[in-house]
Write an enzyme that holds these catalytic residues in place. Sequence first.
Site, PDB file in Angstrom:
ATOM      1  N   ASP A 146       0.819  -1.216   0.000  1.00 44.69           N
ATOM      2  CA  ASP A 146       0.000   0.000   0.000  1.00 44.69           C
ATOM      3  C   ASP A 146       0.851   1.263   0.000  1.00 44.69           C
ATOM      4  O   ASP A 146       0.398   2.327  -0.423  1.00 44.69           O
ATOM      5  CB  ASP A 146      -0.885   0.031   1.255  1.00 44.69           C
ATOM      6  CG  ASP A 146      -2.216  -0.661   1.047  1.00 44.69           C
ATOM      7  OD1 ASP A 146      -2.339  -1.432   0.085  1.00 44.69           O
ATOM      8  OD2 ASP A 146      -3.129  -0.428   1.855  1.00 44.69           O
ATOM      9  N   GLU A 334     -17.831   5.506  -2.820  1.00 43.52           N
ATOM     10  CA  GLU A 334     -18.564   4.992  -3.985  1.00 43.52           C
ATOM     11  C   GLU A 334     -20.071   4.946  -3.766  1.00 43.52           C
ATOM     12  O   GLU A 334     -20.838   5.062  -4.722  1.00 43.52           O
ATOM     13  CB  GLU A 334     -18.080   3.572  -4.315  1.00 43.52           C
ATOM     14  CG  GLU A 334     -16.650   3.500  -4.811  1.00 43.52           C
ATOM     15  CD  GLU A 334     -16.141   2.069  -4.863  1.00 43.52           C
ATOM     16  OE1 GLU A 334     -16.977   1.150  -5.021  1.00 43.52           O
ATOM     17  OE2 GLU A 334     -14.922   1.861  -4.732  1.00 43.52           O
TER      18      GLU A 334
END
Length: 396
Positions: A146, A334
């Site tokens: 990450d 989202e």
Amino acid sequence: MSKTIAINAGSSSLKWQLYLMPEEKVLAKGLIERIGLKDSISTVKFDGRTEKQVLDITDHTQAVKILLDDLMRFNIIASFDEITGVGHRVVAGGEYFKDSALVDEEVIQKVEELSLLAPLHNPANAAGIRAFKELLPDITSVVVFDTSFHTTMPEKAYRYPLPTKYYKENKVRKYGAHGTSHEYVAHEAAKLLGKPLEELKLITCHIGNGASITAVDKGVSVDTSMGFTPLGGVMMGTRTGDIDPAIIPYLMQHTDDFKTPEDISRILNRESGLLGVSEKSSDMRDIHEAMRAGDAKAQLANDIFVDRIQKYIGQYLAVLNGADAIIFTAGIGENSVTIRKLVIEGISWFGCDIDPEKNVYGQYGNISTPEAKVRVLVIPTDEELVIARDVERFKK
């Protein structure tokens, strides 16, 4: 053609996706939950079907065995030989890993050593890596970090104003997280905008139970909200985000709750954020349901959450000297019409505005008004695809 598994191992879960590569076709996906607890749940989705079973799964090795058995049981693969690669998401790579890496014992040990930077994540990531290495030792095994995307940050962004020796000797600096997600949506934004990524200034907002904001200039990360660990930055589901460090010694002196490093880590990482302020839930859906019922604590939790995101967007507008687009991604980004609306309403002064109808129905694409100078985009993240692509890169 080859089949590659992308793995995201949590402390009590294992999320996976099986790809046909290089076509990037998803053949199956699944989630194993409650590892180490009674009534573990394994869910497999393929060919429009969903298969779920409840069983006791003691550890990650057993979880991987069940995953592989399910692939055979449902005829998703005919033989384990069809699986030629596995990619593992790892949260913290520190300064040591500037790119993804092939798995060997030294790499696994380093991932475990870096658990200090991601105590909630790296130990579970390492457990998943070891489980696959034990069961499928001969396939291409890759770790994808990450933090790698954020290694392009300039020193002025990643250094803390502490005495230099703590950076030199203890590597205390900003590392960030969610890099695979920020990188993916930045590339997708360039496609949506019809411009080369190298010409764009973007602010990417990965907003889920964990949340981070990143300033992306010409395709590279120049600053990000998460810090030395994934605890820093904006308010999250159970994490504080940024707070005054002096709060910690103060509470150590004046309460019985902050007695050990473990106490501090637990409260800041697991008992704060939306959960701590609302005293109800770490899930934004529950927070909004409580708000509709008139719950003042839930309202405050929501307001702080929005406020911190707005402040980081404003900060990164200064870092980038403007922006071409703001991108929302991850679970809340989202799916929450409300959060997108509230965040953008409070920062519309610099030329961004969203179309209410597009916001309600927009799960992908441009939700801006036609006259907006700064585009607002919703782009579902696909960290698993980034991982699978990296595995293919190492096969060559």
